[in-house]
Scaffold this motif. Structure first.
Motif, short mmCIF file in Angstrom:
data_model
loop_
_atom_site.label_atom_id
_atom_site.label_comp_id
_atom_site.label_asym_id
_atom_site.label_seq_id
_atom_site.Cartn_x
_atom_site.Cartn_y
_atom_site.Cartn_z
N MET A 47 35.54 -35.39 -34.33
CA MET A 47 34.28 -34.78 -33.90
C MET A 47 33.24 -34.73 -35.02
N VAL A 48 33.68 -34.75 -36.28
CA VAL A 48 32.74 -34.55 -37.40
C VAL A 48 31.58 -35.54 -37.39
N PRO A 49 31.81 -36.85 -37.15
CA PRO A 49 30.67 -37.79 -37.16
C PRO A 49 29.64 -37.50 -36.07
N PHE A 50 30.01 -36.73 -35.04
CA PHE A 50 29.08 -36.47 -33.94
C PHE A 50 28.23 -35.22 -34.17
N LEU A 51 28.51 -34.45 -35.23
CA LEU A 51 27.84 -33.17 -35.41
C LEU A 51 26.34 -33.34 -35.69
N LYS A 52 25.98 -34.17 -36.66
CA LYS A 52 24.56 -34.36 -36.96
C LYS A 52 23.81 -35.06 -35.83
N PRO A 53 24.38 -36.11 -35.20
CA PRO A 53 23.69 -36.69 -34.04
C PRO A 53 23.46 -35.67 -32.92
N THR A 54 24.40 -34.75 -32.76
CA THR A 54 24.21 -33.71 -31.75
C THR A 54 23.06 -32.79 -32.13
N ALA A 55 23.01 -32.38 -33.41
CA ALA A 55 21.90 -31.54 -33.88
C ALA A 55 20.57 -32.26 -33.71
N GLU A 56 20.56 -33.59 -33.90
CA GLU A 56 19.32 -34.37 -33.79
C GLU A 56 18.76 -34.32 -32.38
N THR A 57 19.63 -34.23 -31.38
CA THR A 57 19.15 -34.17 -29.98
C THR A 57 18.43 -32.86 -29.68
N LEU A 58 18.58 -31.85 -30.55
CA LEU A 58 17.95 -30.56 -30.33
C LEU A 58 16.59 -30.44 -31.01
N VAL A 59 16.24 -31.42 -31.87
CA VAL A 59 14.97 -31.38 -32.59
C VAL A 59 13.77 -31.38 -31.65
N PRO A 60 13.77 -32.20 -30.57
CA PRO A 60 12.59 -32.21 -29.68
C PRO A 60 12.37 -30.91 -28.91
N ILE A 61 13.34 -30.03 -28.87
CA ILE A 61 13.21 -28.78 -28.13
C ILE A 61 12.65 -27.73 -29.07
N GLY A 62 11.43 -27.28 -28.80
CA GLY A 62 10.65 -26.46 -29.72
C GLY A 62 11.40 -25.33 -30.40
N GLU A 63 12.08 -24.47 -29.62
CA GLU A 63 12.70 -23.29 -30.23
C GLU A 63 13.91 -23.63 -31.09
N PHE A 64 14.45 -24.84 -30.97
CA PHE A 64 15.61 -25.24 -31.79
C PHE A 64 15.22 -26.15 -32.95
N ALA A 65 13.97 -26.59 -32.97
CA ALA A 65 13.56 -27.65 -33.90
C ALA A 65 13.84 -27.29 -35.36
N ALA A 66 13.36 -26.12 -35.82
CA ALA A 66 13.51 -25.75 -37.23
C ALA A 66 14.98 -25.65 -37.62
N ALA A 67 15.79 -25.01 -36.79
CA ALA A 67 17.21 -24.85 -37.10
C ALA A 67 17.92 -26.20 -37.10
N ALA A 68 17.54 -27.08 -36.17
CA ALA A 68 18.17 -28.41 -36.10
C ALA A 68 17.81 -29.24 -37.33
N ARG A 69 16.54 -29.17 -37.77
CA ARG A 69 16.13 -29.93 -38.97
C ARG A 69 16.87 -29.42 -40.20
N TYR A 70 17.12 -28.11 -40.27
CA TYR A 70 17.87 -27.56 -41.40
C TYR A 70 19.26 -28.19 -41.45
N VAL A 71 19.93 -28.30 -40.31
CA VAL A 71 21.27 -28.87 -40.26
C VAL A 71 21.23 -30.35 -40.66
N LEU A 72 20.22 -31.07 -40.16
CA LEU A 72 20.10 -32.49 -40.50
C LEU A 72 19.82 -32.69 -41.98
N GLY A 73 19.16 -31.70 -42.62
CA GLY A 73 18.81 -31.82 -44.03
C GLY A 73 19.94 -31.50 -44.99
N LEU A 74 21.06 -31.00 -44.49
CA LEU A 74 22.19 -30.67 -45.36
C LEU A 74 22.90 -31.93 -45.82
N ASP A 75 23.14 -32.04 -47.15
CA ASP A 75 23.89 -33.18 -47.67
C ASP A 75 25.34 -33.13 -47.20
#
Length: 400
Positions: free
Chosen positions: A1-29
């Motif tokens: 499941m680990v490789p799917f975590l960031k792609p899943t977070a990316e699908t939430l970026v277009p949804i306004g109330e989740f955008a900031a939190a999703a970008r934070y997750v995508l920005g983690l090394d």
């Protein structure tokens, strides 16, 4: 499941109330997987998370939107850091009386930012006085500093009893029932299970309702006289304690790991059942006799004759009834109405107010379909159904 975590977070970026939190997750090394993923704890299925496809939330129903919101926020929150607070406790001495003041300031919202916590000022908005007392911002003070008491007020308050369980709070209590157990080993055994499983807890509540041990009163669940009598009769029996479940879960876990004897466990269950039946059979028969309530004067003849309404096995009826030949005034409220049992409290409301205060659930039509209605005692002392506005149909109100 680990490789799917960031792609899943990316699908939430277009949804306004989740955008900031999703970008934070995508920005983690590196994602903090040590507290999110554990291959050693693989069970029937992993946690409920959003899928890695585009989410068109505009097509969701209101309930679907709420559920999706819960799942999406929890998914994003687990990758955020801890929330950091500054707690302060001040003890002030006034005329030899000690007064304690507590305050809490949010330094970093962390994971709580996913749920909308941005700053201490925003957090205070909309809070009740009771909540803000524990989280108010306090001025800087020094040990031994002298202060002036500008005003003092005395308030007389009473502690409130705990609220009745609703289905939601009872399900939560069943899930965490292991917390009530003193024995550490048994508590650990129940840590992952509680009372029942997620699939069986709701049905357990429904079974208790069908067997008339508890009933729905509005949103609350209340014990019926029958249910109270059973628990009173059992007294300190193991059946009334979560320790019994903890003990069985502990033994089942040992069997699962190869450290327990399955046959010995099954024999123990059989012995326990036999012992329980024998104990109940040996009880004083008076303890097994149902308690019958008296609901006050008969509304039809009580003012003249002094007769009262008393419960029997099938109804709440006037004590003027002696037999089929001597029926008395004939006032009676049958216990079973449309497959639902009427409790003494409901019968009392009908007698005193001629209608139930709440819309009741648990009724079934002749076709077996469930429905909700308020009960009304008409001019002929017969029960009628008064349906909620949303459930009204062209059919006349049914009578019993």
């Amino acid at each position: 499941m680990v490789p799917f975590l960031k792609p899943t977070a990316e699908t939430l970026v277009p949804i306004g109330e989740f955008a900031a939190a999703a970008r934070y997750v995508l920005g983690l090394d590196r994602l903090p997987l040590q507290r999110v993923v554990n291959d050693a704890r693989v069970s029937d299925h992993h946690a409920i998370i959003p899928t890695d496809v585009e989410h068109d939330v505009s097509r969701f129903s209101p309930d679907e939107r709420r559920v999706f919101d819960l799942v999406a926020r929890r998914f994003l929150a687990v990758f955020h850091p801890s929330a950091r607070y500054q707690r302060t406790e001040v003890v002030t001495l006034v005329e030899e009386e000690r007064f304690r003041t507590r305050g809490k300031i949010t330094l970093e919202p962390g994971w709580r930012g996913v749920y909308g916590l941005e700053s201490e000022v925003d957090k205070q908005a909309g809070k009740s006085d009771e909540d803000s007392d524990e989280s108010a911002e306090l001025p800087k003070l020094e040990q031994g500093q002298t202060v002036n008491c500008v005003n003092a007020e005395f308030e007389d308050k009473l502690t409130k009893p705990p609220p009745r369980y609703t289905e939601a709070t009872l399900l939560s209590a069943m899930e965490t029932a292991g917390k009530l157990i003193d024995d550490e080993e048994l508590r650990e055994a129940m840590k992952e299970s509680g009372l029942g499983t997620p699939a069986t807890r709701a049905e357990t509540i429904e079974t208790l309702i069908r067997r008339e041990y508890i009933e729905r009163v509005g949103r609350d669940l209340q014990a019926t006289p029958k249910g109270i009598q059973v628990v009173t009769m059992l007294e300190e029996h193991k059946l009334t304690s979560p320790e019994l479940t903890g003990d069985w879960e502990h033994k089942l876990a040992d069997i699962e790991r190869g450290r327990g004897d399955r046959q010995a466990f099954m024999n123990g269950i059989a012995d326990f059942a036999k012992e329980t039946v024998e104990q109940i059979a040996a009880l004083d028969k008076e303890k097994l006799r149902p308690e019958r309530v008296e609901l006050g004067p008969c509304p039809r003849c009580g003012a003249v004759t002094g007769e009262i309404i008393r419960e029997n096995s099938k109804a709440y009826g006037c004590t003027s009834w002696k037999s089929r030949e001597e029926t008395g005034c004939g006032f009676v409220i049958w216990k079973r109405v449309a497959s639902r049992t009427l409790t003494p409290e409901i019968a009392r409301q009908l007698i005193e107010e001629r209608r139930t205060r709440e819309v009741l659930s648990g009724f079934r039509s002749r076709n077996g379909k469930p429905f909700r209605a308020r009960l009304v005692l008409n001019d002929e002392d017969k029960i009628e159904f008064e349906f909620p506005v949303r459930a009204q149909t062209k059919e006349p109100a049914a009578t019993e």
